[in-house]
Structures are given as C-alpha cells and as structure tokens.
Scaffold this motif. Structure first.
Motif, PDB file in Angstrom:
ATOM      1  N   THR A 229      -8.976  36.609  51.173  1.00  0.00           N
ATOM      2  CA  THR A 229      -7.689  36.147  51.684  1.00  0.00           C
ATOM      3  C   THR A 229      -7.414  36.860  52.993  1.00  0.00           C
ATOM      4  OG1 THR A 229      -5.352  35.785  51.101  1.00  0.00           O
ATOM      5  CG2 THR A 229      -6.315  37.898  50.499  1.00  0.00           C
ATOM      6  N   ALA A 233      -2.449  35.117  53.058  1.00  0.00           N
ATOM      7  CA  ALA A 233      -2.543  33.665  52.835  1.00  0.00           C
ATOM      8  C   ALA A 233      -1.448  32.891  53.557  1.00  0.00           C
ATOM      9  CB  ALA A 233      -2.529  33.337  51.347  1.00  0.00           C
ATOM     10  N   PRO A 246      -6.212  30.297  49.598  1.00  0.00           N
ATOM     11  CA  PRO A 246      -6.370  31.412  50.534  1.00  0.00           C
ATOM     12  C   PRO A 246      -7.800  31.603  51.030  1.00  0.00           C
ATOM     13  CG  PRO A 246      -4.990  32.055  48.686  1.00  0.00           C
ATOM     14  CD  PRO A 246      -5.582  30.735  48.334  1.00  0.00           C
TER      15      PRO A 246
END
Length: 462
Positions: A229, A233, A246
């Motif tokens: 991620t 995100a 993500p």
C-alpha cells in the motif's frame, strides 16, 4: 661620528647577553617561588586537588536538582486522590471505569467502576506493546523489486504501512516509491533492459483485507489491509478517499515512475514472486519503534492493524482479520495483559465489539516503563496540549495543569471516550492510568472530564 657609532656597537656586544641572563634568572626565581610557596596552597584547594597545574581535576559533580523518577518527595494518598477525582464535575459523563497505579511498583492508588469496556483507539496501546515485543523496536519492513528470468519486474510488498509515493525528507523518513524506482531503474539499465511487464505481489498477507467487524462508515478512516500500500491508499494524498484496491494503486504509481525514467511498462498485473527472481531494489521502512510512535501520536488505524498482521506473520501464521485477532489474544495472555471478560477483534480499536479492562491498558503502560525495548510506547503517546491527538485539548482552566505533563492515548468512537497513559505528579511520583467512559451526553462532556481527571493527577500533591 663614525668613531661614536663604533663604540655603541661594541657596548651592545656585552649588554644583550647580560640582559638575557637577568631575564632567565628572574624566571628561575619565579618558578622556585611558585613551587615552594604557591603549590602547597594549591594542594589544599579542593578545586585543584594535588596542586598540579599540568593536570587539574574537574569540579565534583553537583547534587541533582530534581529528585529521581523513582524517588518522589511524597507519594499519593489513595483516599485523598479519590476525594479529588470524585469531586470533579461529571455533568453528562455517563459510565466510567478507571484505574490509577504507581507506574513503578504497580500499587493501586485509585479505581472506579469494574469489568471491561470498549477501548476505542486506546486499543492501540495494547497492539503497540505487542508489536514492539514480538517484532522488536529496531526491525524494518522491506519493499522490494525483483527481475524474473523472463524480464518481468515484480513489486513485492513487505507490509510497510508508511510507504509513500514521493521521496520523504521529513521525519520519520518513510520509504518511498520514488527511491525504489530509482534503484530499480539503475539495475535495469545496467542489464540493458528498457521494457518490462510489471507484476505486483501482496501475498505476504492473506484475505479478506477488510475486517468484518468494522462498520462501512469507517471506510475513510482505515483502508483495506494489504502488504502493498502507498500513501495510506489515498489516490490523492491528503484526501479522505481510500482506494478499495491499495495494492493496485501502489503498482500503478510505481509503473508511472518506471515510465517517467524511460522504462516502458507493457502491462500491470498481480503476480506472485517466482523463486528464481533476482532482487534488484529495496527500500526499508523506519524502525518499528518509530512506526509505533507515529501510530500512537497520530492514531493511525492502518499502521496499527498492519503491525498486528506483521506480528501474525512473524509467528508463522497467515495474516487475516481472524488470525490476527486470535494472535493478539495469545500475545496479550503471554504478557499478562489479559483479563476475564475481554474480547478483541482488531488492533486499532475501530470495532465497537472490543472490550478490555483498565487493568490491561495500565499493565501495558507499566510494561513499557519497566522494559527499555518497549520504551517507544511511552515516547509515542501524545503530549497534552502539545502534540498528536491531544494537541488541541487541555485548554480549559481546570485542565491546564496537565498541559505538557500528561502523555496519553486517546480513544473515540460513537458513545465511547477513553484516555490511557502516564503522568508524573507534582511530587515526582509516576502514575499509569486508564479512564474509560461510555454513554452520557456526548463527546464534549466526556473529553472534558478525561482532561480534568488526568490533569488532577498531574497537579496532585496529595
């Protein structure tokens, strides 16, 4: 005139040597006087010691001005403290459970209520102490790139919750895709590679990524938990919006950086890292201790949950919401922080089904006081009126005494407000505390009492 000058020159021939001898004799005499007369006086001077000017001793260390943390000038009287806390205004407060103990000895000095209550984000105190204990404060989380024999680049996530897209100069100096792309591009150019397919690997963690115990209304407060991620995100840094995928967001951001550097990207797809792939790049997160500090100060829901999933992986388990919660129970029990009636479903406290005791929260703080390897728990707690989630609090007249003194983790979800941390009293006694409220008129009344009560501990000369 010439004769006169000649006589002056002859006179200087005997005058200068005589002058030199006179000066030398004077210096010798002065030395004798210094050694024979002054030295005995210096020997008696405690700031000089033995009278040696070539190696003087330093002045003795002054006595400490402040008492040591473990030596308060006076300890809290439980009856007096109870009278003080129970005398605070409680309008609109609701139910309260709380515990205050001496942070060094564990001796109880105040208790109110009983049983377990919803901790909200005070849950991060428990999950953070577990992360520090299992992972260690110096561990770092790696995001890597690999090149396969077929010429594919794999971006493999290592579960770094602070990974950023842009290079980070500011503390805590998070790892970035900018930096990872730079080293990856260098490695590709050195091998003559100018075009790649990009795979992304988030298989370090299992699925589902969204905890079923989290209400959907928290979709802007926490992202699905994945091993890959970037920017929490958020497609747009600073936005409330979170990507539902993500890992793909991170892969697309990385692909754009490869393209900008002249490496053509022919496609992007999820791909597990082959065993024969060669590592070509790596960036490391800040140490886990620093991540914990950030998590507590900013109440970072993503980071708290990710760290627990890292603990689950470290224990040899597949990390999912269910296995992570079960692992948290195991670790809290091992650390002596489990009480009857407790139930935990996440690490960040979003679930309203979490129920923990004030004893467990206070116990975690006390562990951090006792163990240097857990000390980042203490240094990460927000400072009242100064930093983190307490930066805008403790402004009322009856809580000013706590500003800059109280260090505590906040907790807030609908109908729940908590505060867990430590404080040193006016008499130098360190206290660990947890106050947990529920119901009542609302957040404003609850926070006012929590600030008031913890400030009363700080100003306590009782």
């Amino acid at each position: 005139m010439s004769v006169s000058r000649a006589r002056g020159t002859r006179g200087a021939g005997w005058a200068w040597p005589a002058l030199v001898w006179i000066v030398a004799a004077t210096l010798i005499a002065a030395t004798v006087v210094l050694q024979g007369v002054i030295r005995p006086q210096l020997a008696a001077d405690p700031l000089v010691g033995g009278g040696r000017l070539d190696a003087p001793r330093t002045a003795p260390t002054p006595a400490p001005v402040l008492p040591g943390l473990g030596t308060p000038t006076r300890t809290v009287d439980p009856a007096t403290l109870a009278q003080t806390l129970e005398g605070l205004p409680r309008e609109g407060l609701g139910d309260v459970a709380g515990l205050v103990v001496d942070a060094t000895t564990g001796a109880q000095v105040y208790r109110v209520g009983a049983g377990v209550k919803t901790p909200a984000s005070s849950m991060k105190v428990l999950s953070s102490v577990v992360a520090l204990d299992v992972l260690g404060p110096d561990a770092r989380l790696a995001t890597r790139t690999y090149l396969t024999p077929t010429g594919q680049v794999i971006l493999r996530g290592g579960g770094d919750p602070l990974l950023a897209s842009a290079h980070q100069d500011a503390y805590p100096h998070a790892a970035s895709l900018d930096d990872l792309a730079a080293v990856t591009v260098d490695a590709l150019r050195a091998r003559g590679v100018t075009s790649v397919a990009l795979g992304y690997d988030a298989t370090l963690f299992g699925t589902p990524a969204w905890n079923p115990h989290w209400p959907e209304t928290f979709a802007t407060s926490v992202a699905p938990i994945t091993a890959l991620t970037v920017d929490h995100a958020r497609p747009t840094p600073g936005s409330w919006v979170r990507s539902p995928d993500p890992s793909r967001l991170a892969a697309d951001a990385f692909a754009s950086r490869l393209s900008a550097a002249g490496i053509a990207v022919t496609g992007v797809a999820a791909q597990a890292t082959p065993s024969d792939a060669e590592q070509v790049g790596e960036v490391l997160s800040p140490p886990v201790g620093v991540v914990v500090e950030h998590t507590l100060a900013e109440s970072d829901n993503d980071a708290a949950e990710t760290l627990l999933w890292q603990v689950t992986v470290a224990r040899g388990q597949s990390a999912t919401p269910t296995t992570a919660a079960a692992q948290l129970v195991t670790e809290l029990t091992r650390l002596g922080l489990w009480s009857d009636g407790m139930a935990v479903y996440d690490a960040n406290g979003i679930s309203a089904e979490n129920e923990v005791s004030p004893d467990a929260l206070v116990g975690a703080v006390r562990l951090a006081v006792q163990r240097p390897d857990l000390r980042r728990l203490l240094t990460g707690l927000p400072v009242a009126g100064v930093s983190g989630t307490l930066g805008e609090r403790f402004g009322a007249a009856d809580s000013l005494a706590g500003r800059g003194v109280v260090r505590a983790k906040t907790g807030t979800i609908r109908g729940v407000n908590t505060l867990t941390g430590y404080v040193v009293t006016a008499d130098g006694q360190p206290l660990a505390f947890a106050f947990m409220t529920s119901g009542g008129a609302g957040q404003t009344s609850a926070r006012a009492w929590l600030d008031r009560a913890s400030s009363a501990l700080a100003s306590c000369g009782c």
